[in-house]
Design a protein around this motif. Structure first.
Motif, PDB file in Angstrom:
ATOM      1  N   LEU A  22      19.068  -1.189  28.480  1.00 32.34           N
ATOM      2  CA  LEU A  22      18.794  -2.556  28.058  1.00 32.34           C
ATOM      3  C   LEU A  22      18.279  -2.511  26.629  1.00 32.34           C
ATOM      4  N   GLY A  23      19.177  -2.762  25.682  1.00 28.29           N
ATOM      5  CA  GLY A  23      18.867  -2.635  24.265  1.00 28.29           C
ATOM      6  C   GLY A  23      19.486  -1.372  23.716  1.00 28.29           C
ATOM      7  N   TYR A  24      20.733  -1.490  23.240  1.00 25.01           N
ATOM      8  CA  TYR A  24      21.470  -0.292  22.829  1.00 25.01           C
ATOM      9  C   TYR A  24      21.312  -0.061  21.331  1.00 25.01           C
ATOM     10  N   GLY A  25      20.063   0.219  20.928  1.00 27.03           N
ATOM     11  CA  GLY A  25      19.785   0.585  19.548  1.00 27.03           C
ATOM     12  C   GLY A  25      19.731   2.086  19.412  1.00 27.03           C
ATOM     13  N   SER A  26      18.993   2.566  18.425  1.00 28.77           N
ATOM     14  CA  SER A  26      18.980   4.008  18.145  1.00 28.77           C
ATOM     15  C   SER A  26      18.391   4.801  19.304  1.00 28.77           C
ATOM     16  N   ILE A  27      17.357   4.268  19.956  1.00 30.97           N
ATOM     17  CA  ILE A  27      16.762   4.970  21.089  1.00 30.97           C
ATOM     18  C   ILE A  27      17.738   5.000  22.255  1.00 30.97           C
ATOM     19  N   GLY A  28      18.297   3.843  22.575  1.00 29.69           N
ATOM     20  CA  GLY A  28      19.245   3.777  23.670  1.00 29.69           C
ATOM     21  C   GLY A  28      20.468   4.639  23.446  1.00 29.69           C
ATOM     22  N   ARG A  29      20.924   4.729  22.214  1.00 25.94           N
ATOM     23  CA  ARG A  29      22.110   5.528  21.920  1.00 25.94           C
ATOM     24  C   ARG A  29      21.839   7.019  22.095  1.00 25.94           C
TER      25      ARG A  29
END
Length: 398
Positions: free
Chosen positions: A192-199
């Motif tokens: 939930l939230g595909y930013g740098s952390i999620g990627r």
């Protein structure tokens, strides 16, 4: 007093070279004219940390018109701006929650935050009422926070907290060992939230054989829209956005529930805190997770484990405690809580199948190196008159 590293050009020409940030629409953030040597600019870094060896010399050699001041004031320690700073000629500021007033810093162009989120500056007049550009440190935390997510999930899967308790008692507890331990192969991880952390979580998870579903506020139908336009550590993450096997999007409750109902083994919460995401996961959402395990024939009887590395208020704490008590989810790992710090007497500490750490998942000895890599990129873009990397959309708050 701070530590001062001042380039030979000084800042006497600042008034002529750098226009005021006052007036105009705050949504129309500054796009300065090209200035290859950054003549008239002054960079102020508020951090108690040592700068990377040789960094200041390299920047001085590249931008001979730039003055640099390193003040060891800790912007995370509480209190206001340091008193030993002349804000009148500062044009670039690296800081945390500590900000000057617009009146005190009339020539400020860029605020480079030291955190991935910008929630703590959204109400500040410098953010709301000026054209000053704000950028986050999004991307510096991906590797270590992904490790935290995977670490806590594996600890739960392999019952590590239980075995650590048995170690303290000197008890060889193989009697409880059985073959129902789950590994991550073919598990479904929803981010939930595909930013740098999620990627980066996706990168590690897929390497371990898991399937990844992504959720973003805005649709990403085309390959170009799925690319990571922010900072990321070279060689890591998912720069092209190709790892998720399904991509969900939207801002409505129905959109979110469709994602939560997709049969997730692990739900990773990595969204920023904004007015729209506050309380995003409440009782109704935990019930959706619980019902998904009953409807999905392939995953019948399975429940979701949740890891929150975003912000505490994204999750309704009362609803989370009910979900843990009622067994609607398998368990949870929290590096952020609401309230935070979590008081010693708070009942959340004692809920079943829970791992809590005190907002430390972003800690890394590489933090300052990665932060200064973002500063390098944004100084270059400032010199070229280009849009900054990791620039906050003032309307959206991230």
């Amino acid at each position: 007093m701070g530590d001062y590293i001042v380039d030979g050009a000084g800042t006497g020409a600042a008034a002529a070279a750098t226009p005021s940030n006052q007036g105009g629409n705050a949504e129309q953030q500054q796009s300065p004219n090209p200035n290859p040597d950054l003549t008239g600019h002054k960079l102020l870094l508020l951090t108690p940390l040592d700068l990377p060896t040789g960094w200041a010399d390299a920047v001085r050699a590249r931008y001979q018109g730039l003055a640099i001041e390193h003040n060891r004031h800790n912007p995370w320690a509480g209190g206001g701006p340091p008193e030993d700073v002349d804000w009148s000629n500062v044009t670039v500021l690296v800081t945390g929650p500590v900000l000057p007033s617009p009146r005190d810093a009339p020539r400020l162009h860029l605020v480079q935050l030291q955190s991935a989120g910008a929630n703590y500056v959204l109400e500040h007049p410098l953010f709301q009422d000026t054209k000053v550009a704000f950028c986050t440190a999004n991307g510096v935390h991906g590797p270590q926070m992904a490790e935290w997510v995977i670490m806590t999930y594996l600890a739960f899967q392999h019952r590590l907290p239980h075995y650590l308790d048995m170690q303290k008692e000197g008890y060889w507890d193989r009697d409880s060992h059985n073959i129902d331990t789950l590994d991550t192969v073919h598990q479904r991880i929803g981010i939930l939230g595909y930013g740098s952390i999620g990627r980066q979580v996706a990168r590690v998870a897929t390497a371990m054989g898991a399937e990844v579903y992504a959720y973003t506020a805005h649709p990403r139908p085309a390959p170009e829209s799925r690319r990571d336009k922010g900072y990321y550590v070279p060689g890591l993450g998912d720069p092209e956005g190709v790892l998720p096997s399904r991509w969900f999007s939207g801002t409505s409750g129905a959109d979110l529930n469709e994602f939560l109902a997709s049969g997730l083994d692990l739900l990773v919460v990595a969204v920023p805190l904004t007015p729209q995401t506050r309380g995003m996961l409440g009782r109704a959402q935990f019930r959706v997770l619980a019902e998904a395990g009953k409807r999905d024939d392939e995953r019948r009887g399975k429940k979701t484990y949740m890891a929150n590395v975003g912000r505490g208020p994204v999750v309704d704490t009362e609803a989370l405690m009910e979900a843990l008590d009622e067994g609607w989810i398998r368990g949870a790992a929290l590096d952020v809580t609401d309230p935070e710090p979590l008081p010693r007497e708070h009942p959340l500490w004692h809920k079943p199948n829970l791992i809590v750490t005190p907002h430390v998942s972003s800690d890394s000895t590489h933090y300052i190196d990665r932060l200064m890599a973002i500063v390098d990129i944004n100084l270059e873009r400032l010199s070229r008159g280009e849009r900054f990397i990791n620039q906050v959309n003032k309307k959206q708050g991230y």
